[in-house]
Write an enzyme that holds these catalytic residues in place. Structure first.
Site, PDB file in Angstrom:
ATOM      1  N   LYS A  27      -6.488   6.103  10.494  1.00 26.53           N
ATOM      2  CA  LYS A  27      -5.498   5.058  10.277  1.00 26.53           C
ATOM      3  C   LYS A  27      -5.895   4.273   9.024  1.00 26.53           C
ATOM      4  CE  LYS A  27      -3.745   1.145  12.618  1.00 26.53           C
ATOM      5  NZ  LYS A  27      -2.844   0.423  12.931  1.00 26.53           N
ATOM      6  N   HIS A  48       0.840  -1.193   0.000  1.00 26.48           N
ATOM      7  CA  HIS A  48       0.000   0.000   0.000  1.00 26.48           C
ATOM      8  C   HIS A  48       0.877   1.246   0.000  1.00 26.48           C
ATOM      9  CE1 HIS A  48       0.856   0.478   4.220  1.00 26.48           C
ATOM     10  NE2 HIS A  48       0.194  -0.616   4.577  1.00 26.48           N
ATOM     11  N   HIS A  54       3.984   1.442   2.377  1.00 22.25           N
ATOM     12  CA  HIS A  54       5.213   0.767   1.931  1.00 22.25           C
ATOM     13  C   HIS A  54       5.866   1.574   0.806  1.00 22.25           C
ATOM     14  CE1 HIS A  54       2.414  -2.671   3.112  1.00 22.25           C
ATOM     15  NE2 HIS A  54       3.280  -2.579   4.097  1.00 22.25           N
ATOM     16  N   HIS A  66      -2.535  -3.299  16.469  1.00 20.72           N
ATOM     17  CA  HIS A  66      -3.463  -4.166  15.745  1.00 20.72           C
ATOM     18  C   HIS A  66      -4.855  -4.237  16.360  1.00 20.72           C
ATOM     19  CE1 HIS A  66       0.421  -5.336  14.096  1.00 20.72           C
ATOM     20  NE2 HIS A  66      -0.273  -5.494  13.001  1.00 20.72           N
ATOM     21  N   CYS A  93       1.832 -10.842  20.018  1.00 19.99           N
ATOM     22  CA  CYS A  93       0.879 -10.334  19.016  1.00 19.99           C
ATOM     23  C   CYS A  93       1.302 -10.859  17.649  1.00 19.99           C
ATOM     24  CB  CYS A  93       0.844  -8.799  19.003  1.00 19.99           C
ATOM     25  SG  CYS A  93      -0.101  -8.187  17.588  1.00 19.99           S
ATOM     26  N   CYS A 118      -3.317  -5.093  21.715  1.00 15.43           N
ATOM     27  CA  CYS A 118      -2.109  -4.533  21.103  1.00 15.43           C
ATOM     28  C   CYS A 118      -2.549  -3.233  20.426  1.00 15.43           C
ATOM     29  CB  CYS A 118      -1.541  -5.510  20.076  1.00 15.43           C
ATOM     30  SG  CYS A 118      -0.561  -4.688  18.803  1.00 15.43           S
ATOM     31  N   LYS A 154      -7.936  -2.006   6.150  1.00 15.89           N
ATOM     32  CA  LYS A 154      -8.810  -2.694   5.203  1.00 15.89           C
ATOM     33  C   LYS A 154     -10.268  -2.516   5.595  1.00 15.89           C
ATOM     34  CE  LYS A 154      -6.200  -6.516   3.291  1.00 15.89           C
ATOM     35  NZ  LYS A 154      -5.905  -7.914   3.537  1.00 15.89           N
ATOM     36  N   CYS A 208       1.995  -8.120  14.899  1.00 15.17           N
ATOM     37  CA  CYS A 208       3.334  -7.497  14.950  1.00 15.17           C
ATOM     38  C   CYS A 208       4.417  -8.545  14.819  1.00 15.17           C
ATOM     39  CB  CYS A 208       3.606  -6.818  16.285  1.00 15.17           C
ATOM     40  SG  CYS A 208       2.472  -5.578  16.814  1.00 15.17           S
TER      41      CYS A 208
END
Ligand code: MSP
Length: 494
Positions: free
Chosen positions: A305, A19, A22, A150, A129, A147, A308, A132
């Site tokens: 944030k 995405h 990256h 996430h 997690c 976490c 998806k 992560c």
């Protein structure tokens, strides 16, 4: 000045397609690599990127996609490569952690640590997690016990792991960070790392018993190497174990890394765990540690944030399809200061494209070449004046160089935009189109030579950012061949 530059991006998880997050890091690395190539020569720069393919959450994603793990990884690594090609990202090597040489190299490195007696077996009781791929402590959880990255509760695990004696190395690394021998930029991120030492850190696991999709630990086949440990080792295996480079003596000269470019989510692994592993492997030789770790911020999309579930994930390929490759590069890197957190206003892509590129750079080059073709009659005088003015542009280039050396990419783009605006204003102020060309040729030459020199220096500064545009500008105002091409608009209005 260093005669080599080895820079890296994180290697990305292949559980989903790349995405814009990256793309942000990889594009920044590409710009820095291109800039360094201009400075110290193409062959002295080594730009590494790649994919992180082992671990429970990748296996889960493969299962969800009803694919075998390796096939799934092959497909996803292909998506990353395709995206980087679409964005005109020119890495030197793309490493995959499922490459054989990486697997062997990681095993060899771990065996060496075992030989050096910095690894021991013990029980781990605690939290993990999977998102992560990281062990996590109670105090790191949010108020709902999840976490924070996430937003999921971690797993409670009890298992036998092999541990690395991190504690042995903490005082040395802390000192190195404090006195900038291990440089962590920006400064607030250095403070964050120093804060981690103060909180106290425990030895960490280098292997896990229950994860099947991984590299077996050479001396204990019931365990695979902890995914973060082998991921960090990619920076080392790509140099020392890569068959394409292994036999070249020069590949050894690439070590250590000059720059690790990372996002702020993975700062502890890179600034503490990784240097500790290297110190252990290289028997405390500090000259083998990375020179600089630059931590950039995270962005949200329209204040949220990227996720998806929210459906706001931006695919960089869509940006390329809609705006073109150079425009996509511009839109991704020109949003906020490199190193800080920021927001990408997806809805404003079009506005920004029109303001900076269509009405800014594109318009300026079209305007200058059209004016030259219309108003210049004494071409010899024009080219002589343009060359002279171009040489005098060194000051703006020097300033640009300082920004680039300090990795102030956003500020460098802003400086370019300021020069675009001031050149535009200079033309508006002097109105060369209103001057009668036979009577005022000298004045016209002076104005247009100045403006042409300015856009040529803009092209030089743009080169690592927008390589195609930079080249096109130089073809339009071709100072080498003394030719002006009438400009079709480089960035048509959207
Ligand atoms: N596989 C590990 C890294 C191992 S490196 C030895 C990993 N992978 S990841 O796919 O999660 O990529 C994380 C990196 O992607 C971040 O460090 C950052 O470079 C980039 N980004 C992901 N989301 C981002 C934003 N929202 N904003 C900016 N960069 C982002 O962690």
């Amino acid at each position: 000045m260093s005669s080599k530059f080895y820079l890296t991006t994180p290697i990305y998880y292949v559980n989903a397609k790349p995405h814009i997050g990256h793309a942000y890091t990889t594009l920044a690395a590409d710009v820095i690599a291109r800039y360094q190539k201009q400075k110290i020569g193409e062959k002295n720069v080594f730009f590494l990127t790649g994919t992180d393919e082992h671990g429970a959450h990748i296996a889960e994603a493969a299962q969800k996609a009803k694919k075998n793990n390796q096939n799934f990884c092959d497909e996803m690594a292909g998506e990353f490569k395709k995206t980087w090609a679409n964005l005109n990202i020119k890495y030197s090597h793309f490493i995959r952690t499922t490459d054989d040489y990486h697997k062997q190299g990681a095993q060899e490195f771990l065996s060496m640590l075992k030989e050096k007696a910095v690894i021991y077996k013990a029980d781990y009781h605690g939290l993990y997690c999977t998102g992560c791929e990281s062990f996590i402590t109670e105090k790191e959880l949010d108020e709902k016990g999840r976490c924070p990255a996430h937003q999921k509760p971690p797993q409670k695990i009890t298992e036998k792991n092999w541990f690395f004696k991190l504690k042995n190395y903490l005082p040395v690394i802390q000192k190195l960070v404090e006195n900038d021998k291990l440089k962590i930029y920006p400064k607030n991120k250095k403070q964050e790392v120093l804060g981690l030492f103060k909180q106290g850190l425990d030895d960490f696991s280098v292997s896990r018993p229950s994860v099947k999709w991984g590299i077996p630990l050479p001396w204990d086949n019931n365990q695979t190497i902890y995914v973060w440990v082998e991921a960090l080792l990619n920076y080392w295996t790509a140099i020392f174990k890569n068959p394409s480079y292994k036999l070249q003596v020069t590949s050894y000269k690439k070590w250590p890394p000059d720059l690790h470019l990372i996002g702020k989510d993975i700062i502890k692994f890179h600034s503490i765990y990784w240097p500790a592993m290297l110190l252990a492997y290289f028997d405390g030789d500090e000259s083998k540690l990375p020179n600089k770790i630059f931590v950039h911020g995270f962005f949200t999309i329209n204040g949220q944030k990227m996720s998806k579930t929210l459906g706001n994930v931006i695919d960089p390929n869509d940006l390329v399809n809609k705006y073109g490759v150079d425009a996509a590069r511009w839109l991704i890197l020109s949003q906020f200061s490199f190193g800080a957190d920021g927001d990408i206003e997806g809805v404003k892509f079009k506005e920004k494209y029109n303001a900076d590129l269509a009405n800014g750079i594109g318009n300026l080059i079209a305007r200058i070449s059209a004016l030259c073709l219309k108003q210049i009659t004494d071409w010899e005088k024009f080219w002589t004046a343009a060359e002279k003015s171009y040489k005098l542009q060194v000051t703006s280039y020097k300033f640009h160089e300082t920004l680039m050396d300090n990795l102030q990419l956003y500020d460098a783009l802003k400086q370019i935009m300021r020069q675009v605006k001031s050149t535009d204003e200079y033309l508006t102020l002097n109105q060369p189109w209103k001057l009668e060309k036979d009577k005022n040729q000298e004045k016209i030459v002076k104005i247009l030579a100045q403006a042409s020199a300015s856009i040529l220096s803009i092209a030089d500064m743009l080169k690592p950012f927008l390589p195609e545009t930079s080249q096109k500008i130089k073809q339009h105002i071709n100072i080498k061949e003394k030719k002006i091409k009438s400009a079709q608009h480089l960035f048509p209005k959207k």
